[in-house]
Every structure is written in structure tokens, then in C-alpha cells.
Write a protein that holds these residues in place. Sequence first.
Motif, PDB file in Angstrom:
ATOM      1  N   ASP A 574       1.454  -1.092  -0.623  1.00 22.96           N
ATOM      2  CA  ASP A 574      -0.227   0.357  -0.139  1.00 22.96           C
ATOM      3  C   ASP A 574       0.567   0.955  -0.442  1.00 22.96           C
ATOM      4  O   ASP A 574       0.580   1.927   0.708  1.00 22.96           O
ATOM      5  N   GLY A 592      -9.454  -7.315   3.747  1.00 24.54           N
ATOM      6  CA  GLY A 592      -9.719  -6.404   2.353  1.00 24.54           C
ATOM      7  C   GLY A 592      -8.805  -6.286   1.735  1.00 24.54           C
ATOM      8  O   GLY A 592      -7.593  -7.129   1.102  1.00 24.54           O
ATOM      9  N   LEU A 593      -8.845  -6.067  -0.078  1.00 27.84           N
ATOM     10  CA  LEU A 593      -7.692  -5.650  -1.215  1.00 27.84           C
ATOM     11  C   LEU A 593      -6.145  -4.708  -0.522  1.00 27.84           C
ATOM     12  O   LEU A 593      -6.849  -3.478   0.170  1.00 27.84           O
ATOM     13  N   HIS A 594      -5.624  -5.622  -0.965  1.00 24.74           N
ATOM     14  CA  HIS A 594      -3.750  -4.690  -0.699  1.00 24.74           C
ATOM     15  C   HIS A 594      -3.039  -4.537  -1.545  1.00 24.74           C
ATOM     16  O   HIS A 594      -3.077  -5.722  -2.865  1.00 24.74           O
ATOM     17  N   ASN A 595      -2.689  -3.599  -2.345  1.00 24.25           N
ATOM     18  CA  ASN A 595      -1.771  -3.248  -3.103  1.00 24.25           C
ATOM     19  C   ASN A 595      -0.184  -3.695  -2.847  1.00 24.25           C
ATOM     20  O   ASN A 595       0.168  -2.671  -1.865  1.00 24.25           O
ATOM     21  N   GLN A 618      -3.058  -7.205  -6.513  1.00 18.76           N
ATOM     22  CA  GLN A 618      -3.480  -6.713  -5.421  1.00 18.76           C
ATOM     23  C   GLN A 618      -4.284  -7.893  -5.121  1.00 18.76           C
ATOM     24  O   GLN A 618      -4.435  -8.949  -5.777  1.00 18.76           O
ATOM     25  N   ALA A 619      -3.547  -8.142  -3.852  1.00 14.12           N
ATOM     26  CA  ALA A 619      -3.916  -9.431  -3.402  1.00 14.12           C
ATOM     27  C   ALA A 619      -5.244  -8.845  -1.920  1.00 14.12           C
ATOM     28  O   ALA A 619      -4.989  -8.099  -1.685  1.00 14.12           O
ATOM     29  N   TRP A 620      -5.863 -10.144  -1.556  1.00 18.77           N
ATOM     30  CA  TRP A 620      -6.707 -10.238  -0.691  1.00 18.77           C
ATOM     31  C   TRP A 620      -6.339 -10.513   0.717  1.00 18.77           C
ATOM     32  O   TRP A 620      -5.774 -12.019   0.782  1.00 18.77           O
ATOM     33  N   THR A 655     -15.105 -16.001  -8.249  1.00 22.72           N
ATOM     34  CA  THR A 655     -14.339 -15.548  -8.404  1.00 22.72           C
ATOM     35  C   THR A 655     -13.227 -16.050  -9.621  1.00 22.72           C
ATOM     36  O   THR A 655     -13.224 -17.139 -11.329  1.00 22.72           O
ATOM     37  N   PRO A 661     -10.149 -10.857  -5.189  1.00 24.66           N
ATOM     38  CA  PRO A 661     -11.582 -10.109  -5.042  1.00 24.66           C
ATOM     39  C   PRO A 661     -12.705 -11.156  -5.545  1.00 24.66           C
ATOM     40  O   PRO A 661     -12.757 -11.711  -7.020  1.00 24.66           O
TER      41      PRO A 661
END
Length: 856
Positions: A574, A592-595, A618-620, A655, A661
Motif C-alpha cells: 500500500d 480486504g484488498l491491498h496493493n 492486488q492481494a486479498w 472468482t 476479490p
Amino acid sequence: MVSTHIRGSIPHLVALSLCLLLALAAPVAASPTTELHIKKIAADGVSVIDEKTVDYRWLEANLPVQGDGKTHYYHQGPVFEGDPWNPGEDTNIKDKDMGAVKGTDLKDICELVGGMGEEDIVMLRAADGMTKRFPYKNVYEPEPRQGPMVITWYHAEDGYVPDYRSGMRLVFFADTSTNPNGTHVFGVWDMHECFDPEYWYFYNGEYPTTTGLSVQFISEVIIESEEEATGSIHVNSTPSGATVFIDDEETGDVTPCTISGIEVGSHSVRVELEGFVQPDEEWVTVDANAVTEVEFNLTLEAESGGDSSSDGGGSINGSIAITSVPMNASIYLDGNMTGLFTDATLKDVPPGEHTIELVLPGYPNMTRTVTVEVGQCSLLDLIFENITTGNAAAGTGRLVVSSVPANASIYLDGNATGLWTNATLEAVPAGRHTIELVVPGYQNTTRTVTVVGGGHTALNLILSPVDYETGANTTGRGEPTSGRPAPSNPIEAFIEAILTFVGRLFSFLGMGESTITPLEPESTSPPSEGAITPVPTDTPVLPEQTPGEVRSTKNHSGGLYIDSYPPGMTIVVDNKKLVWKTPQTVYGLREGLHNIRVEESDSDGKREDSGYQFEALQAWVYPDAVAPVLLDGLTNRYKKTIRIDSETYQGAKFTVNGVFPVGTIPGDAAIEGAKSWITVFWNGTYRSHAIPPGIASGETYTVEPQSEGIVSISIRSSPPGALVFIDGFPTDKVTPCRVDGLSPGQHRILVSMPGYLPAEEVIRIPEEARTGGSITCTLREYPHGDLLVESTVPDAKIYLYGRYTGEKAPHTFPGMSIGTYEVRVVSENASRTVDDVLVTPGGTTQRTVVLKEERR
């Protein structure tokens, strides 16, 4: 002839019968509804300002009830003779009796999500898809002859919905002022006088009627507003009390604060605090109904007039932030007791060299010299050693062992250390030592190193993969396995390592697959640690879990295991650069979603361009789990976006390649890899659909259920108690468990728990398989400890890596990688950052953050 004719006619008769049945069924396709989904849409037509779902019981109990259950209300049907507007209101009324109904005023329902503005429109949508729109004045300012617009949920003869067969239904509660018989009728002339022409309703486009406005089976109330979508910005600073500016306008707020009602989009944020350097402005993106957070760390601003050595010039003292493990050590400054205990900050310390002594009963005193600079805060983080450890540490050094691939077991002089690469061996006696690395699927590698007392020695090895076709090699200590001789030179070994890694990469991205098939009888190779091992499909599955075996998730944070090729890349989460390099587990991230991205280290600025190109991913993050992330600097990623649609799966979640996500059908899907698939979670089942490789970007892929062959799969892990995910969807089950509802096709299985590297594999269930079989995995532990964050102010937000974790104090973060952390705790009126909080292996590091609440 006759028999042939009859045979040929049967299909036509069947088809005709089906058509008649469908025609007869059409009028009753819709059914009564019992709840309303209410939402308010912003002017952009997309952003949801607010939404809520309520049923008829809630409406009756919480909002004013319209109607007494005795008074009948009528609408008027079309008038075919004479004046179709029928000002006398005496035709086609008695048959349009809506009954003695009760319900809730549409105005009160709209107020649940913020209400309507004068320019807004409200749309009522029925379960069968029919919609009607009404303007503000008819909902909020109805004339008596129209009456309130009421969504009715009770009928005197039928009772409540769903027994009330046309409910929930819109009925106009008109008064009796315009009806010659004193009846509550909403007539066509009432519609003419109360509604603007664009809202009149006509039967066959010619005959006005109000029955057409009485929407049945209402399921949604949607306000199409003219409001701009807004969100909030939470601004914090260290120290607090800074004035906040949004888009160069002073807000009147000081940090920490949350500023609401900001239009969605990009905005500049800056802060000012007297005595501190004004930091650069930060640009943030505000999303609808969300809080965007921004942090500022302010520096002490030196006074003009030179440094402390200048004659007549002013001087600014500095400070020393001191932490220790264990904490609560007495702090002495230059031989004088300060009355403070670690962790603490000594303020107003004159510039220059100072002696810090920490005293903690049961441990030797520790003394360090610290240099304080003008206006700066010096950091001192000390770890106490007991007498035994202190004596043993003499004449020892540190040995850092890394490998490609990582996670090889480390043996020191023939003895297992319990560590895996990449790791640091502490307190290794000075002298020559033998290091052996063991990882299944690769040849054991041995090297001799010399450790210098008080020094730091590094060992980096590339392991050679085993080929199971020729020769013999060892993949475990004393466990012979068929294989081929080692490559003849380091270059060959390096190439083989790359090829093996790329093969594993393709599998990770869904371009490779593992088919669950019976193992060959002569196969004796042991399963790899950290990998899932498929077992034959005819293996019986575990019995279904009992409710007590399901672990309920209460936390809001989890972690990621971030790896890269090549390894050793600096991790950025992030947009926050971390001190760690790949591979590494980063725990304490908000669900949640992270960069995620990585970058090459270039500390001295002399590194030449390597040619590696890493794309951000982007990983959850799942609560209470560690999810894998792999970034490849060699392979270019080719993506295309297609549309997923379906008649059967409307509204279902899906998915792509088994990774969060999720999307909603109909919806867009970003596809990459030659063997991509989607999984639709439908009625509790996981429906896998292979995506045709020839589909072009922008095209629509329509999916429908293909097979009823749903099977179960058993999943075990060592240790047990790990969370299980199927195609990215949490199953809320822990190992050992049975998961039902897997269709034939590809599926991604993830088994994960804090403190252990995740195990993940793509499997394929054959068509007409009777069971999904059983899979097992061994989870490899990584060096970790727990972090307990407490606060003197209850429910203060906890920040790690510069971001809100989703947790509030007190909270324990399990599975934290060994190292130091910056912990920030924020309450409504105060905040504090504790630097260099050290997490040690196998235990719990406790930090209590003292916040001083300021009255606002």
C-alpha cells in the motif's frame, strides 16, 4: 404410416403443451415479498449514498402504521365510455377495491436512507422486474385527494405477507373529498390533477387508469438523487493539534479529526503546526461512504540564528526514545535517575553525547552512549540478556543463511536447528562449521563456513532440483529417492532452478494444474512440506463437520506471504516501503484488498539495471489467515477483460482462477493465463467453468450449470486447525474437515493459519468422479511471535505499517514475523506512535500505549 405419423406428432404435442403451461404460469410467476431493500443513489448513478434492508415486521414495529385494517381503499380502472377522465369518479371503481389494508408511508421508508430532495425521483421495483418512478412532491407533499403513498403489507382478509397475495403493494390512501359516495378512491381525475403529465398511466396508451400505478410485489425502493457522492477523510499527525487544510481551504479542525461530506474524487490534504516544518501536501482519493486515512509525521523546526555553538544564537534540545525487552527498566541519564521506565522518551535533552543506563532486576545493567542532535529524536532499543546468555554470547557470531528456493531446513554441524531459510543463526561459536540445507525435491547442499567472533557471516546457496528419471539423489536426510545426478556446473544448476521456479509459477497462476488421480503403486516420493498432496479420488471422505468444529472469525486482520523471483526484493505494501525483503510474511494487515509490489534495493546508487520488471498485484487479506502472493520479474503478464453473464447464476458471486476479490454476475472479469477458469458460488456449491482460450477482450462468456456431479473433498493438515478456502471463498471450516459441493473442473485449495506458511494448490476434479478424494498438507512454521497492543484509552485504533489494521486495543496479533514494528494507537482525541517494538520468537510482546485524552 399411422404409427410413423404419431411418432412424428408427439414432439409437437409436447412442445405445444409446454408452451400452454408456460403461458398459464406466466401471470403467477411473481410472488409476495416480505422485505424491502432501500437505497439512495448519488447523482453519478452508481455510488450508493446509503442503503438498508427491512422486513414488514420491522416496518410495523418502528414506523407509523397507515390504515386501520377496516377502511377500504380503492383505485379506478379505465373508463371506456364517455369522458375517459371521468371527473365524476363513478365508473369502474367497486371492482378495484384494494381492501382494508395497512402499511407504511413511502416517505417514511425513504427517510431511512436520508430521504428525497425536491429534484429526486424514487423508483419502486417489483420482484418480477416491473418499475415505476414517482417525483418528490407526490411522495412528500401529497394532496388529500391523492393521499399518502403507502406500501402495504397487511390485508384484512388475507393477513400479513406472504399470505397477502399481492403484497407488498403500493396503495394511494386518498381521502373522500372527491368521491360522490364518500369512498376513499384515488381516481383518474385525481391523478390528472395531482401528477405531472409524464407520470400519468394509460391502459393501451389511451385510457387513463390508476390501477397501473399500484405496483405489486415491491422488493426495492431506490432514490435516484441529485446529491453528489461523499466520503470522509481522517487526518492524523505526530504530534497532534495541527490545523487541517482540504484543497487549500482551512477546515477549522485540528488533528486527529475526521472530516465528512467531502465529494468523491481526488483531494489535497495538508497540515500546519506552529514550531514544525510544514510537510508536503498529500493527495488522497475519497470513495463514497468510506473513510480515507492520511498521516503526517512532523519534524521539530530549528530556530534561526545558528546552532548551539554560535554566540548569541538560540538552541533547541533534542530527545531520546528508549525501548527495551523486557520493558519496565529504570532509566538513568548521565548517572541520574529520571524516574521513567521503558518504554519512554526523554525530552528536552541538551545536544551532545549522553550516557543511558537501564536497570532491571534479574538482568545485568546495560549502558549505552547516545548522541543527541539539535531538534532531533535519537532512538535506543535494547534487549536484556540474562547472566547465562551473556556469558555464552562471548566468542560467538551471527550466521545468515539464505537459499533459492527458500524454506530449506537448516542443519548446523549435523544437528537440526529448527529454522528454515532465509534465517539468521544467532550465537554461533566462532570457528569452522558445516551447514547443510534440505528441502524435498532438491538435492541436499553442504557448505563449510568460518564464523568470526562478534562478526556477521552470510551464506547464500542455489539448490539444484531432483530429476526423477535417472540416477539417485537425496531429498531428505537419509531418505533415498530416484533422481538424476547433480548438474555438472553452477550455471546448469542455476538454469534448472529457474525452470523449476517458472513451472511452479505457472501452476500458481492457474496455467498449470494438479489432477486428482490415483497414485502409482511404485511411487514412494514423500510429500513436499508446505504443499498439498492429492490422494486418490476413490479415497473415502471425512464425515461432515459438527457445528463445534467450525471456527468463528472475530478478528479483522490477517497476513500475506510475499515471494518474488528473484528473491531479495524490497517489499512495498500500500505504497509503504517495508524493511523486509522477499520472501517474507507480513501480518497485521486489514481484511480486504491491498496493493503489493516489490522493488530492487539500491542503497549505494551504483546498481546497474538488472532488467527485471515487476508489476504490482492486488492481494486479498483474509482474517486469521496468511494468503500467498507471488511477483515475477521475468514473465510478462497478459491480461484481458471479458464479461461474465448467465441466466441461472444472476446475482451469484464468482472468482477468477480461484482468487479473491469476487465479482457479481453479470460482471467483468480480468483474465490471465492460458487455462483460466471462473468459479461461481451458487446455492452453497463451487461451480468451476473453464474459460475458452480464444475468447477476445470485451466479449461475453455466458455460463450455465453443466453438471450435477457435485462431490465432497476431505482436507487434512499438520498441524490441524487451519482455515480452508475453496477458490478464494472462505468455507469457515478448519482442518481436518470435509467440504461439500465441488463441481468437476479446476479448483484452488488454500489451507492457512497464522504462524505457518500457507499451502495452496490447483486441482482438477474429473467428470463423473464419485468423490473429490482427500488431500493433505504439512504447514511449515516460520519464525514468529505474538504482538499484544493495549491502550489506556479503550477501543483505540491500532495502526501497523502506517495503516489501520481494522483492530482496536486491546488486541493480540498472532503470527508476527520476527523484527521491529512501528505501532500507532489512535483514539478520538489523541494518538501516539511507539517505534521499534521488537517481536521475539515463540512468545508474546506486550506494549501498552499511554494516551492522554484532550478535551475538545
